[in-house]
Scaffold this active site. Structure first.
Site, PDB file in Angstrom:
ATOM      1  N   THR A 192     -10.639  29.401  18.628  1.00 35.03           N
ATOM      2  CA  THR A 192     -12.021  29.196  19.073  1.00 35.03           C
ATOM      3  C   THR A 192     -12.211  27.783  19.601  1.00 35.03           C
ATOM      4  O   THR A 192     -11.400  26.891  19.365  1.00 35.03           O
ATOM      5  CB  THR A 192     -13.020  29.425  17.926  1.00 35.03           C
ATOM      6  N   CYS A 193     -13.330  27.596  20.293  1.00 29.05           N
ATOM      7  CA  CYS A 193     -13.635  26.281  20.865  1.00 29.05           C
ATOM      8  C   CYS A 193     -14.396  25.421  19.872  1.00 29.05           C
ATOM      9  O   CYS A 193     -15.268  24.653  20.248  1.00 29.05           O
ATOM     10  CB  CYS A 193     -14.427  26.429  22.145  1.00 29.05           C
ATOM     11  N   ASP A 194     -14.120  25.612  18.606  1.00 29.56           N
ATOM     12  CA  ASP A 194     -14.783  24.805  17.593  1.00 29.56           C
ATOM     13  C   ASP A 194     -13.793  23.796  17.052  1.00 29.56           C
ATOM     14  O   ASP A 194     -12.673  24.143  16.682  1.00 29.56           O
ATOM     15  CB  ASP A 194     -15.293  25.712  16.461  1.00 29.56           C
TER      16      ASP A 194
END
Ligand SMILES: *Cc1c(COP(=O)(O)O)cnc(C)c1O
Length: 378
Positions: free
Chosen positions: A325-327
């Site tokens: 994820t882009c976290d």
């Protein structure tokens, strides 16, 4: 623990998309039987939250297991799996009054509490029910602590149990939890010693307790060595004999991780291997599973899973492992000094071992468009 033939074969399938969890139910059974044997004559209450899959509940039901449920949904899952209510405990010490009432209606008769307020709720919503009081334990030795939120001081437990009786509940006994993935078998002695003090104090007050719940905490086999299961059994049996002698109450244990952890494997695909000029010595390996896909126990790198790759045995180099994820927090291991084979490439499938516990239900419903973990029970 080497992979079973059944798991090894299953992991070769390429018609199933990653990431997924595969659980070998025969390992679940073997671990249940092993824990039952080392803790005999204790009753095992499987902690449903570790993995509530119906296949697991049914397999354990058929072996005669009991179940520790923390919510109404877990209780319903147990009942739907054909587990009789007298084999289910409502073990969460913070419950909604309407859930207590519903559980009672469905003939659940064993409830946990660790505060006066919860005791009063139980007395109102489940009059006459059997209750046990959970005492506080320091988290020493646990890789995934379960203590700060739960448990009353040892000194309050006797009053809480006596008062439960005065409120029309049936004080059955007490419980403690040494913390999850407990590395030190000796930690149970601390809880058992405290329990014995409370039992004698209540005896002085004319109240006989019948039940001691020694919780969960039995480990799975992650990266770091742990003592063998037999060492846990020996330490617990010796401690019970020392503190209770021949006046042993009914003992129950609530293993979760220790039953299902080693039974599962997550297969994941490498999405990207990136070199970062800031860190020339380490590759960043992005997997299609991460913290939001079920690996929440990698927060603070608390649980350090073993990893199996198609190139095991070849030369290795340091790696950072990241989720898809882009976290920014979706990094699995940065500080834990993982090394992985240099031959690994994008598109390779690798396995995260001993992931049968605390993964499938920790997966988000689809954060950032990544679907929850697939699940196969074989
Ligand atoms: C989570 C939990 C367990 C199971 O703990 P494990 O470390 O997985 O064995 C047992 N009892 C209670 C009350 C729990 O909350």
């Amino acid at each position: 623990m080497a992979l079973t033939e059944k798991l090894r074969k299953f992991l070769l399938r390429r018609d199933i998309d990653t990431p997924y969890l595969a659980v070998d139910l025969d390992i679940v059974e073997a671990r249940y039987l092993a824990l039952s044997a080392i803790l005999a004559p204790a009753n095992i209450y499987y902690a449903v939250k570790a993995n509530p899959a119906k296949e697991i509940l049914v397999r354990l039901r058929d072996l005669g297991a009991h179940f520790d449920a923390a919510s109404m949904l877990e209780i319903r899952q147990c009942l739907e799996a054909g587990i009789p209510p007298d084999r289910i405990a409502f073990g969460n010490s913070a419950k909604k009054a309407r859930d207590i009432a519903e559980a009672r209606e469905r003939n659940i008769d064993l409830f946990a509490y660790d505060s006066r307020a919860e005791m009063q709720k139980l007395a109102a919503a489940a009059p006459g029910a059997r209750v046990y009081c959970r005492i506080f334990m320091e988290p020493d030795g646990a890789e995934w602590p379960l203590s700060r939120k739960f448990g009353c001081p040892t000194d309050s437990a006797a009053d809480f149990l006596e008062e439960a009786g005065q409120l029309g509940l049936r004080p059955a006994g007490m419980s403690f939890h040494v913390g999850s993935q407990q590395r030190f078998p000796a930690r149970w002695d601390v809880g058992i010693a405290r329990a014995a003090r409370i039992f004698s104090e209540l005896e002085r007050r004319g109240i006989g307790l019948e039940l001691l719940n020694i919780g969960g905490g039995f480990p799975a086999r992650y990266r770091d060595e742990i003592p063998p299961l037999s060492a846990y059994g020996a330490a617990i049996r010796a401690s019970l004999a020392h503190h209770f002698g021949d006046r042993l109450p009914r003992i129950i244990a609530e293993p979760g991780r220790g039953i299902v952890g080693d039974a599962g494997v997550i297969q994941t695909e490498i999405v990207l291997i990136a070199e970062k000029s800031r860190e020339p010595d380490r590759r960043w390996i992005f997997l299609d599973v991460g913290k939001f896909g079920g690996l929440a126990e990698t927060f603070d790198e608390s649980i350090r899973y073993r990893i199996r790759t198609p190139h095991d045995g070849g030369p290795v180099a340091p790696a950072v492992l990241a989720g898809p994820t882009c976290d920014e927090v979706d990094v699995l291991y940065d500080a834990s000094n993982y090394t992985l084979p240099t031959a690994l490439g994008t598109g390779d499938r690798i396995e995260i071992l001993a992931t049968g516990a605390y993964t499938s239900t920790y997966a988000s419903v689809g954060f950032n468009g990544f679907p929850p973990l697939g699940e196969y029970y074989i």
